[in-house]
Design a protein around this motif. Structure first.
Motif, mmCIF file in Angstrom:
data_model
loop_
_atom_site.group_PDB
_atom_site.id
_atom_site.type_symbol
_atom_site.label_atom_id
_atom_site.label_comp_id
_atom_site.label_asym_id
_atom_site.label_seq_id
_atom_site.Cartn_x
_atom_site.Cartn_y
_atom_site.Cartn_z
ATOM 1 N N THR A 19 -19.838 39.126 30.706
ATOM 2 C CA THR A 19 -19.005 39.405 29.749
ATOM 3 C C THR A 19 -17.835 38.413 29.518
ATOM 4 O OG1 THR A 19 -19.259 41.833 30.126
ATOM 5 C CG2 THR A 19 -17.314 41.145 28.837
ATOM 6 N N GLU A 20 -17.282 37.725 30.438
ATOM 7 C CA GLU A 20 -16.207 36.780 30.337
ATOM 8 C C GLU A 20 -16.740 35.300 29.687
ATOM 9 O OE1 GLU A 20 -15.001 36.572 34.221
ATOM 10 O OE2 GLU A 20 -13.223 38.136 33.983
ATOM 11 N N ILE A 21 -18.062 35.060 30.183
ATOM 12 C CA ILE A 21 -18.631 33.987 29.614
ATOM 13 C C ILE A 21 -19.177 34.137 28.116
ATOM 14 C CG2 ILE A 21 -20.988 32.577 29.675
ATOM 15 C CD1 ILE A 21 -20.812 33.051 32.935
ATOM 16 N N LEU A 22 -19.750 35.310 27.651
ATOM 17 C CA LEU A 22 -20.038 35.638 26.541
ATOM 18 C C LEU A 22 -18.947 35.431 25.363
ATOM 19 C CD1 LEU A 22 -22.164 36.591 24.429
ATOM 20 C CD2 LEU A 22 -21.808 38.813 25.101
ATOM 21 N N LEU A 23 -17.785 36.034 25.880
ATOM 22 C CA LEU A 23 -16.536 36.402 25.150
ATOM 23 C C LEU A 23 -15.916 34.943 24.964
ATOM 24 C CD1 LEU A 23 -15.103 39.723 26.251
ATOM 25 C CD2 LEU A 23 -16.501 39.218 24.208
ATOM 26 N N ALA A 24 -15.898 34.166 25.903
ATOM 27 C CA ALA A 24 -15.333 32.824 25.857
ATOM 28 C C ALA A 24 -15.937 32.006 24.734
ATOM 29 C CB ALA A 24 -15.421 32.173 27.519
ATOM 30 N N GLU A 25 -17.512 32.089 24.885
ATOM 31 C CA GLU A 25 -18.070 31.290 23.766
ATOM 32 C C GLU A 25 -17.908 31.929 22.392
ATOM 33 O OE1 GLU A 25 -22.004 31.562 25.378
ATOM 34 O OE2 GLU A 25 -21.787 30.230 26.759
ATOM 35 N N LYS A 26 -17.414 32.841 22.026
ATOM 36 C CA LYS A 26 -17.198 33.620 20.912
ATOM 37 C C LYS A 26 -15.965 32.809 20.197
ATOM 38 C CE LYS A 26 -17.835 36.445 17.474
ATOM 39 N NZ LYS A 26 -18.817 36.016 16.513
ATOM 40 N N ASP A 27 -16.168 32.195 19.156
ATOM 41 C CA ASP A 27 -14.816 31.702 18.726
ATOM 42 C C ASP A 27 -13.974 32.569 17.822
ATOM 43 O OD1 ASP A 27 -15.838 28.981 19.125
ATOM 44 O OD2 ASP A 27 -17.207 28.746 17.281
ATOM 45 N N HIS A 63 -28.539 47.293 28.332
ATOM 46 C CA HIS A 63 -28.070 48.323 27.209
ATOM 47 C C HIS A 63 -26.496 47.946 27.248
ATOM 48 C CE1 HIS A 63 -31.292 51.572 28.550
ATOM 49 N NE2 HIS A 63 -31.590 50.532 27.958
ATOM 50 N N TYR A 64 -25.889 47.691 28.255
ATOM 51 C CA TYR A 64 -24.625 47.286 28.158
ATOM 52 C C TYR A 64 -24.446 45.997 26.968
ATOM 53 C CZ TYR A 64 -20.235 44.635 29.218
ATOM 54 O OH TYR A 64 -19.072 44.089 29.159
ATOM 55 N N TYR A 65 -25.285 44.933 27.425
ATOM 56 C CA TYR A 65 -25.055 43.811 26.762
ATOM 57 C C TYR A 65 -25.389 43.934 25.282
ATOM 58 C CZ TYR A 65 -24.016 40.876 30.585
ATOM 59 O OH TYR A 65 -23.255 40.343 31.791
ATOM 60 N N ARG A 66 -26.329 44.899 25.107
ATOM 61 C CA ARG A 66 -26.642 45.392 23.608
ATOM 62 C C ARG A 66 -25.324 45.949 22.978
ATOM 63 N NH1 ARG A 66 -30.927 46.510 20.365
ATOM 64 N NH2 ARG A 66 -31.045 48.304 18.919
ATOM 65 N N ALA A 67 -24.726 46.765 23.748
ATOM 66 C CA ALA A 67 -23.657 47.456 23.155
ATOM 67 C C ALA A 67 -22.437 46.403 23.012
ATOM 68 C CB ALA A 67 -23.150 48.692 24.155
ATOM 69 N N LEU A 68 -22.414 45.736 23.857
ATOM 70 C CA LEU A 68 -21.452 44.565 23.744
ATOM 71 C C LEU A 68 -21.380 43.935 22.672
ATOM 72 C CD1 LEU A 68 -18.588 43.229 24.940
ATOM 73 C CD2 LEU A 68 -20.130 41.851 26.296
ATOM 74 N N ASN A 69 -22.634 43.322 22.270
ATOM 75 C CA ASN A 69 -22.747 42.418 21.017
ATOM 76 C C ASN A 69 -22.642 43.157 19.864
ATOM 77 O OD1 ASN A 69 -24.045 39.921 20.002
ATOM 78 N ND2 ASN A 69 -25.958 41.189 19.531
ATOM 79 N N HIS A 73 -19.584 42.048 17.090
ATOM 80 C CA HIS A 73 -19.964 41.944 15.470
ATOM 81 C C HIS A 73 -18.990 43.083 14.894
ATOM 82 C CE1 HIS A 73 -23.209 39.569 17.158
ATOM 83 N NE2 HIS A 73 -22.755 38.901 16.110
ATOM 84 N N HIS A 74 -18.425 44.019 15.337
ATOM 85 C CA HIS A 74 -17.536 44.903 14.415
ATOM 86 C C HIS A 74 -16.150 44.812 15.124
ATOM 87 C CE1 HIS A 74 -21.476 46.337 13.769
ATOM 88 N NE2 HIS A 74 -21.278 47.046 12.553
ATOM 89 N N MET A 75 -15.789 43.822 15.512
ATOM 90 C CA MET A 75 -14.369 43.651 15.933
ATOM 91 C C MET A 75 -13.393 43.590 14.962
ATOM 92 S SD MET A 75 -14.193 43.850 19.036
ATOM 93 C CE MET A 75 -12.323 43.355 19.393
ATOM 94 N N ASP A 78 -10.970 48.343 12.799
ATOM 95 C CA ASP A 78 -9.906 49.142 13.732
ATOM 96 C C ASP A 78 -10.554 50.008 14.346
ATOM 97 O OD1 ASP A 78 -7.711 47.442 12.993
ATOM 98 O OD2 ASP A 78 -7.008 48.922 11.427
ATOM 99 N N GLU A 79 -11.460 50.795 13.947
ATOM 100 C CA GLU A 79 -11.946 51.860 14.681
ATOM 101 C C GLU A 79 -13.562 51.892 13.981
ATOM 102 O OE1 GLU A 79 -10.161 55.656 14.192
ATOM 103 O OE2 GLU A 79 -8.111 55.006 14.532
ATOM 104 N N PHE A 80 -14.377 52.344 15.340
ATOM 105 C CA PHE A 80 -15.920 52.602 14.947
ATOM 106 C C PHE A 80 -16.569 53.084 16.064
ATOM 107 C CE2 PHE A 80 -18.500 49.646 17.309
ATOM 108 C CZ PHE A 80 -17.660 48.787 17.631
#
Length: 86
Positions: A19-27, A63-69, A73-75, A78-80
């Motif tokens: 998760t830390e690696i994935l989020l660090a790569e997200k501009d 499934h976790y990585y699918r959910a995180l992705n 993409h919906h950051m 405010d709510e979803f």
């Protein structure tokens, strides 16, 4: 970013690093979020985001990585909520 796990399964150390690696790569990703993760036996993915908190409930690491992705993409929202049977 703060990641909170609801159990002490060994998978949590693996997904925390990933998760830390994935989020660090997200501009432009907002690092001020709390991510709550829970693994369960039911074959579904549940995502609930409210402001800076994201709750993910899933069955497997993939499934976790699918959910995180999906959450990434919906950051801008405010709510979803999202639910998927896998």
């Amino acid at each position: 970013m703060n990641i909170v796990f609801s159990s002490d399964k060994k998978e949590y150390n693996t997904i925390k690093k990933g998760t830390e690696i994935l989020l660090a790569e997200k501009d432009g990703f907002n690092q001020n979020i709390e991510l709550f993760v829970k693994f369960q036996d039911r074959p579904e993915i549940l995502i609930n985001k409210r402001k800076n908190q994201i709750h993910i409930i899933c069955r497997e690491i993939s499934h976790y990585y699918r959910a995180l992705n999906y959450a990434i993409h919906h950051m801008k929202e405010d709510e979803f909520q999202y639910q998927e049977h896998v």
